[in-house]
Design a protein around this motif. Structure first.
Motif, PDB file in Angstrom:
ATOM      1  N   SER A  26       0.840  -1.199   0.000  1.00  0.00           N
ATOM      2  CA  SER A  26       0.000   0.000   0.000  1.00  0.00           C
ATOM      3  C   SER A  26       0.875   1.249   0.000  1.00  0.00           C
ATOM      4  O   SER A  26       2.067   1.199   0.290  1.00  0.00           O
ATOM      5  N   ALA A  27       0.236   2.364  -0.313  1.00  0.00           N
ATOM      6  CA  ALA A  27       0.941   3.654  -0.291  1.00  0.00           C
ATOM      7  C   ALA A  27       1.493   3.929   1.104  1.00  0.00           C
ATOM      8  O   ALA A  27       2.630   4.373   1.261  1.00  0.00           O
ATOM      9  N   GLN A  28       0.704   3.637   2.138  1.00  0.00           N
ATOM     10  CA  GLN A  28       1.156   3.878   3.510  1.00  0.00           C
ATOM     11  C   GLN A  28       2.377   3.023   3.846  1.00  0.00           C
ATOM     12  O   GLN A  28       3.334   3.511   4.448  1.00  0.00           O
ATOM     13  N   GLU A  29       2.355   1.749   3.455  1.00  0.00           N
ATOM     14  CA  GLU A  29       3.525   0.883   3.684  1.00  0.00           C
ATOM     15  C   GLU A  29       4.755   1.445   2.986  1.00  0.00           C
ATOM     16  O   GLU A  29       5.856   1.418   3.534  1.00  0.00           O
ATOM     17  N   PHE A  34      10.102   3.840   3.143  1.00  0.00           N
ATOM     18  CA  PHE A  34      11.113   4.759   2.607  1.00  0.00           C
ATOM     19  C   PHE A  34      11.282   6.021   3.442  1.00  0.00           C
ATOM     20  O   PHE A  34      12.151   6.838   3.158  1.00  0.00           O
ATOM     21  N   GLY A  35      10.452   6.205   4.467  1.00  0.00           N
ATOM     22  CA  GLY A  35      10.550   7.394   5.304  1.00  0.00           C
ATOM     23  C   GLY A  35      10.209   8.663   4.543  1.00  0.00           C
ATOM     24  O   GLY A  35      10.879   9.681   4.674  1.00  0.00           O
ATOM     25  N   ILE A  36       9.157   8.591   3.733  1.00  0.00           N
ATOM     26  CA  ILE A  36       8.744   9.728   2.904  1.00  0.00           C
ATOM     27  C   ILE A  36       7.296  10.085   3.231  1.00  0.00           C
ATOM     28  O   ILE A  36       6.613   9.360   3.946  1.00  0.00           O
ATOM     29  N   GLN A  40       4.174  11.266  -1.683  1.00  0.00           N
ATOM     30  CA  GLN A  40       5.271  10.962  -2.606  1.00  0.00           C
ATOM     31  C   GLN A  40       5.159   9.565  -3.201  1.00  0.00           C
ATOM     32  O   GLN A  40       5.837   9.259  -4.171  1.00  0.00           O
ATOM     33  N   THR A  41       4.330   8.720  -2.614  1.00  0.00           N
ATOM     34  CA  THR A  41       4.122   7.400  -3.204  1.00  0.00           C
ATOM     35  C   THR A  41       3.224   7.582  -4.415  1.00  0.00           C
ATOM     36  O   THR A  41       2.336   8.430  -4.417  1.00  0.00           O
ATOM     37  N   ALA A  42       3.490   6.816  -5.457  1.00  0.00           N
ATOM     38  CA  ALA A  42       2.768   7.034  -6.710  1.00  0.00           C
ATOM     39  C   ALA A  42       2.317   5.706  -7.320  1.00  0.00           C
ATOM     40  O   ALA A  42       2.937   5.198  -8.248  1.00  0.00           O
ATOM     41  N   PRO A  43       1.247   5.133  -6.792  1.00  0.00           N
ATOM     42  CA  PRO A  43       0.742   3.906  -7.393  1.00  0.00           C
ATOM     43  C   PRO A  43       0.202   4.171  -8.806  1.00  0.00           C
ATOM     44  O   PRO A  43      -0.362   5.237  -9.069  1.00  0.00           O
ATOM     45  N   ILE A 119       9.228  11.240  -6.564  1.00  0.00           N
ATOM     46  CA  ILE A 119       8.130  10.349  -6.220  1.00  0.00           C
ATOM     47  C   ILE A 119       8.628   8.913  -6.332  1.00  0.00           C
ATOM     48  O   ILE A 119       9.677   8.660  -6.946  1.00  0.00           O
ATOM     49  N   TYR A 120       7.888   8.002  -5.733  1.00  0.00           N
ATOM     50  CA  TYR A 120       8.297   6.605  -5.647  1.00  0.00           C
ATOM     51  C   TYR A 120       7.176   5.728  -6.190  1.00  0.00           C
ATOM     52  O   TYR A 120       6.036   5.836  -5.728  1.00  0.00           O
TER      53      TYR A 120
END
Length: 148
Positions: A26-29, A34-36, A40-43, A119-120
């Motif tokens: 998940s985005a939260q995981e 990554f400590g971000i 910044q997570t980009a599914p 972004i990741y």
């Protein structure tokens, strides 16, 4: 991942491929791992529409996808999430691993991603993550519409 690396290297795009021992679900995981910031997570989701398949790159803090709004955005008659086997057929990878870079698939991008320097998101390969500038993601995809 060879196709992704070939595109990134040919276009001289600054990026980092991060390997991790655990699958991120998940985005939260991903944000925690990554400590971000969550944003910044980009599914990358694959949508099935009456006009074919589209990719939807969201910021992890976007919230629920409003399919009615998506219909209006690009004047779709019908839009829904693609089934797992359809995602694999269209992208060559499983849900959760879809690459941020899919130049052959029309893309809808969340403008909320543009507020971050990096972004990741997916690489197409399990247990690897692409760290990249969101403007480069925008440049490498066939962006046909924006959310936000």
């Amino acid at each position: 991942m060879e196709q992704l690396l070939s595109i990134l290297n040919n276009q001289k795009i600054e990026h980092e491929i991060l390997k991790h021992s655990e699958k991120i679900h998940s985005a939260q995981e991903g944000a925690d791992y990554f400590g971000i910031e969550l944003g910044q997570t980009a599914p990358t989701l694959i949508l099935k529409t009456d006009r074919g398949y589209y990719s939807l790159i969201l910021s992890g803090d976007y919230g629920r996808v409003d399919f009615e709004a998506l219909k209006g955005l690009l004047e779709f008659e019908e839009v829904k999430l693609a089934k797992p086997q359809e995602v694999e057929q269209v992208t060559g990878c499983k849900i959760g691993d879809v690459s941020l870079v899919n130049p052959d698939i029309p893309t809808i991008m969340d403008r909320g991603l543009l507020r971050f320097p990096y972004i990741y998101g997916g690489t197409g390969v399990p247990q690897t993550t692409l760290k990249i500038n969101p403007q480069d993601v925008e440049k490498l995809n066939d962006v046909v519409g924006y959310l936000r």
